[in-house]
Design an enzyme around this catalytic site. Structure first.
Site, PDB file in Angstrom:
ATOM      1  N   GLY A 100      13.826   0.345 -20.611  1.00 57.19           N
ATOM      2  CA  GLY A 100      13.784  -0.102 -19.212  1.00 57.19           C
ATOM      3  C   GLY A 100      13.378  -1.562 -19.072  1.00 57.19           C
ATOM      4  N   GLY A 101      13.135  -1.952 -17.811  1.00 57.89           N
ATOM      5  CA  GLY A 101      12.877  -3.344 -17.460  1.00 57.89           C
ATOM      6  C   GLY A 101      11.705  -3.950 -18.220  1.00 57.89           C
ATOM      7  N   ALA A 134       6.989   4.440 -19.057  1.00 57.75           N
ATOM      8  CA  ALA A 134       8.001   5.170 -18.278  1.00 57.75           C
ATOM      9  C   ALA A 134       7.500   5.343 -16.848  1.00 57.75           C
ATOM     10  CB  ALA A 134       8.265   6.535 -18.910  1.00 57.75           C
ATOM     11  N   GLY A 135       8.315   4.972 -15.898  1.00 52.74           N
ATOM     12  CA  GLY A 135       7.896   5.126 -14.505  1.00 52.74           C
ATOM     13  C   GLY A 135       9.084   5.054 -13.569  1.00 52.74           C
ATOM     14  N   ILE A 136       8.968   5.762 -12.452  1.00 55.44           N
ATOM     15  CA  ILE A 136      10.026   5.731 -11.440  1.00 55.44           C
ATOM     16  C   ILE A 136       9.398   5.459 -10.076  1.00 55.44           C
ATOM     17  CG2 ILE A 136      11.535   7.339 -12.686  1.00 55.44           C
ATOM     18  CD1 ILE A 136      10.567   9.578 -10.779  1.00 55.44           C
ATOM     19  N   TYR A 190       3.586   6.786  -5.604  1.00 60.91           N
ATOM     20  CA  TYR A 190       3.481   5.820  -6.710  1.00 60.91           C
ATOM     21  C   TYR A 190       2.060   5.268  -6.819  1.00 60.91           C
ATOM     22  CZ  TYR A 190       5.103   1.768  -9.530  1.00 60.91           C
ATOM     23  OH  TYR A 190       5.304   0.810 -10.504  1.00 60.91           O
ATOM     24  N   LYS A 231      -0.352   5.710 -10.049  1.00 61.87           N
ATOM     25  CA  LYS A 231      -0.794   4.529 -10.802  1.00 61.87           C
ATOM     26  C   LYS A 231      -2.319   4.394 -10.796  1.00 61.87           C
ATOM     27  CE  LYS A 231       3.223   3.015 -12.187  1.00 61.87           C
ATOM     28  NZ  LYS A 231       3.574   3.041 -13.620  1.00 61.87           N
ATOM     29  N   PRO A 269       0.710  -4.468 -13.850  1.00 60.37           N
ATOM     30  CA  PRO A 269       1.628  -5.550 -13.482  1.00 60.37           C
ATOM     31  C   PRO A 269       1.707  -5.709 -11.972  1.00 60.37           C
ATOM     32  CG  PRO A 269       2.679  -3.983 -14.989  1.00 60.37           C
ATOM     33  CD  PRO A 269       1.411  -3.353 -14.493  1.00 60.37           C
ATOM     34  N   GLY A 270       1.925  -6.936 -11.561  1.00 58.94           N
ATOM     35  CA  GLY A 270       2.321  -7.181 -10.174  1.00 58.94           C
ATOM     36  C   GLY A 270       3.832  -7.044 -10.079  1.00 58.94           C
TER      37      GLY A 270
END
Ligand code: CAA
Length: 248
Positions: free
Chosen positions: A13-14, A90-92, A154, A158, A184-185
């Site tokens: 991912g990103g 991993a996150g959505i 979310y 988090k 992260p921002g």
């Protein structure tokens, strides 16, 4: 000493891709764990990481599924040796205001973003403790620190990740295993680019550094926390947000 073996979930991912690259560049054998059905993205990932030859490999696994994580960890251990480093990236998102949020938008997100952390850590922590070395980094978010409109799910996951981080850090501190989170921002990833442009621009205007973060800004923090000589940093949360949220 053998190469340290690192698993990065959300690895194609990103943020995950850049984390894989920086860990491999610092001499680790990296396993990018991600859903097996992202064929198009997987092709691009292979292209982006081809310079690392066999030092970054892909392993399919759904972090929301405990047995899948267990099987993937077993496979990696058999093929590459014991697992020294786990980065839970991993996150959505399932952004919508609470008054519109379906139960599925809540629970799908929790299964990936929070259960996924348990599913991975539970499967590696005994081995790390037995061998006296481990580095776990959980990729949280500034929105877990501040809350964000449209992100009750979310932000809860988090923030929960950090509670998990501190608790596990205490449990394994004497075993040479560190557990930290990185928050992260707003970074230049597909996830952030999905935020409507006008809202995103308003957010960027509030970042003192004056730009979105780059995935490499996060990856270098992960490389720092997972270094062999980072053993005194544990239970910490490292914000990497361009000054968007400052606290101490
Ligand atoms: N603050 C205050 N009011 C807001 C608002 C905000 N940020 N966003 C919307 N509203 C207002 C709207 O103007 C609208 O007002 P009216 O009802 O008076 O017209 C109302 O709230 C809209 O409410 P809805 O219930 O209709 O909201 P929605 O379900 O359509 O959701 C949203 C809106 C899509 C969530 C939108 O607010 C949004 O995209 N917010 C940003 C979410 C965000 O930042 N996500 C980050 C994703 S990336 C990421 O998470 C990575 C990371 O870790 C940083």
């Amino acid at each position: 000493m053998n190469k340290r073996v690192a698993i990065v979930t959300g690895g194609i991912g990103g943020l995950g891709t850049e984390i894989c690259k920086q860990l491999a560049a610092s001499g680790r054998q990296v396993i990018a764990a991600d859903l097996g059905n992202r064929q198009e993205r997987l092709g691009a990932f292979r292209e982006e990481t081809k310079e690392f030859n066999g030092h970054i490999v892909f392993a399919p696994a759904d972090v929301a599924n405990f047995d899948d994580c267990a099987a993937m960890v077993k496979h990696v251990a058999e093929k590459y040796g014991s697992i020294d480093i786990v980065v839970n990236a991993a996150g959505i998102t399932r952004d919508t205001s609470l008054k519109k949020m379906s139960q599925a938008q809540w629970s799908d997100l929790m299964h990936v973003n929070l259960d996924g952390v348990f599913n991975m850590c539970r499967n590696v922590v005994d081995g790390m403790s037995d061998r006296g070395f481990g580095r776990i980094v959980n990729i949280s978010s500034v929105n877990g620190q501040t809350g964000q409109f449209g992100q009750t799910n979310y932000s809860a996951a988090k923030a929960g990740m950090h509670g998990f981080t501190m608790a596990l850090a205490r449990e394994v501190a004497k075993k040479g295993v560190t557990v930290n989170s990185v928050s992260p921002g707003y970074c230049r990833t597909e996830m952030v680019m999905k935020v409507p442009e006008d809202i995103r621009n308003q957010i960027v205007a509030q970042i003192p550094v004056g730009r979105l973060g780059e995935p490499s800004d996060i990856a270098r923090t992960v490389a720092f926390l997972t270094a062999d000589d980072a053993g005194f940093i544990t239970g910490a949360n490292v914000p990497v947000n361009g000054g968007y949220f400052m606290s101490f």
